[in-house]
Design an enzyme around this catalytic site. Structure first.
Site, PDB file in Angstrom:
ATOM      1  N   ASP A   9     -16.225 -32.892 -16.773  1.00  0.00           N
ATOM      2  CA  ASP A   9     -16.763 -31.707 -16.109  1.00  0.00           C
ATOM      3  C   ASP A   9     -17.396 -32.221 -14.818  1.00  0.00           C
ATOM      4  O   ASP A   9     -18.528 -32.694 -14.828  1.00  0.00           O
ATOM      5  CB  ASP A   9     -17.799 -31.021 -17.004  1.00  0.00           C
ATOM      6  CG  ASP A   9     -18.365 -29.762 -16.363  1.00  0.00           C
ATOM      7  OD1 ASP A   9     -17.632 -29.082 -15.623  1.00  0.00           O
ATOM      8  OD2 ASP A   9     -19.552 -29.466 -16.597  1.00  0.00           O
ATOM      9  N   GLU A  70     -11.807 -30.357 -15.163  1.00  0.00           N
ATOM     10  CA  GLU A  70     -11.911 -28.935 -14.848  1.00  0.00           C
ATOM     11  C   GLU A  70     -11.408 -28.683 -13.435  1.00  0.00           C
ATOM     12  O   GLU A  70     -11.781 -29.363 -12.491  1.00  0.00           O
ATOM     13  CB  GLU A  70     -13.360 -28.456 -14.951  1.00  0.00           C
ATOM     14  CG  GLU A  70     -13.492 -26.976 -14.632  1.00  0.00           C
ATOM     15  CD  GLU A  70     -14.915 -26.479 -14.775  1.00  0.00           C
ATOM     16  OE1 GLU A  70     -15.498 -26.105 -13.740  1.00  0.00           O
ATOM     17  OE2 GLU A  70     -15.422 -26.475 -15.905  1.00  0.00           O
ATOM     18  N   ASP A 143     -23.173 -29.562 -19.446  1.00  0.00           N
ATOM     19  CA  ASP A 143     -22.096 -30.374 -18.853  1.00  0.00           C
ATOM     20  C   ASP A 143     -21.438 -31.264 -19.911  1.00  0.00           C
ATOM     21  O   ASP A 143     -20.240 -31.535 -19.844  1.00  0.00           O
ATOM     22  CB  ASP A 143     -22.655 -31.240 -17.720  1.00  0.00           C
ATOM     23  CG  ASP A 143     -23.493 -30.428 -16.753  1.00  0.00           C
ATOM     24  OD1 ASP A 143     -22.923 -29.886 -15.798  1.00  0.00           O
ATOM     25  OD2 ASP A 143     -24.711 -30.316 -16.991  1.00  0.00           O
TER      26      ASP A 143
END
Length: 195
Positions: A9, A70, A143
């Site tokens: 992330d 991501e 996260d």
């Protein structure tokens, strides 16, 4: 056969790193999770170097079959998008140096894979990650849970175990609706720039 996936992330302030092993029956096992943090008061080069060192060590330690990152689809905060893109570039380059395939998944795709709804809240994602991995507490900060969700998503929806295919290189007929929307948006942006 087990697929080892590192999920990332990306972000400058907090970059979530996760590693899971996914079996062919979708049973998923936590290998590790951490968040690399940098201060907004640090110079950009120092922040990027810290992320680079962290991801290099993470990839060398866990030796994944694939890295899932991501993909930012849209955001109104340009500075957040820039930081995310810079962190993503570092991760992609680190994986490329090791010849590890990279897969990109949108937040909507990740939410849908883990919770069944592309509109799920961060809280719902964290709870499902906890359940899927049979943990006793929700990974914190968010996260960490997001990085785990990315890794799980790729293990469940991405390349088959042992495959070198990545989600970002699928043919149009194999793409999820979120990936098709992203490809259409990229094509429209290219057409606009070329005018």
């Amino acid at each position: 056969m087990t697929l080892r996936v590192v999920g990332v992330d990306p972000g400058l302030t907090r970059c979530g790193l996760a590693c899971v092993d996914v079996e062919t029956n979708r049973r998923t096992q936590l290998v590790g999770v951490e968040v690399i943090g940098t201060s907004a008061n640090q110079p950009l080069d120092e922040r990027l170097l810290r992320i680079d060192q962290g991801i290099e060590a993470w990839l060398d330690k866990h030796k994944p079959d694939v890295v899932a990152i991501e993909r930012v689809f849209a955001s109104t905060n340009v500075s957040t998008v820039m930081g995310t893109a810079q962190a993503s570039g570092i991760v992609i380059a680190a994986a490329a140096r090791r010849k590890i395939p990279v897969a990109l998944h949108t937040p909507t795709e990740v939410k849908a894979a883990v919770t069944g709804s592309g509109q799920a809240s961060k809280d719902a994602v964290g709870k499902m990650v906890t359940k899927i991995l049979r943990l006793t507490v929700v990974p914190k900060p968010a996260d960490a849970a997001d990085a785990l969700a990315l890794a799980i998503t790729h293990g469940w929806r991405g390349a088959a175990p042992g495959s070198q295919a990545s989600a970002s290189s699928r043919s149009a007929s194999e793409q999820t609706p979120a990936q098709k929307a992203w490809a259409a948006a990229e094509a429209a942006a290219r057409r606009t720039r070329s005018r």
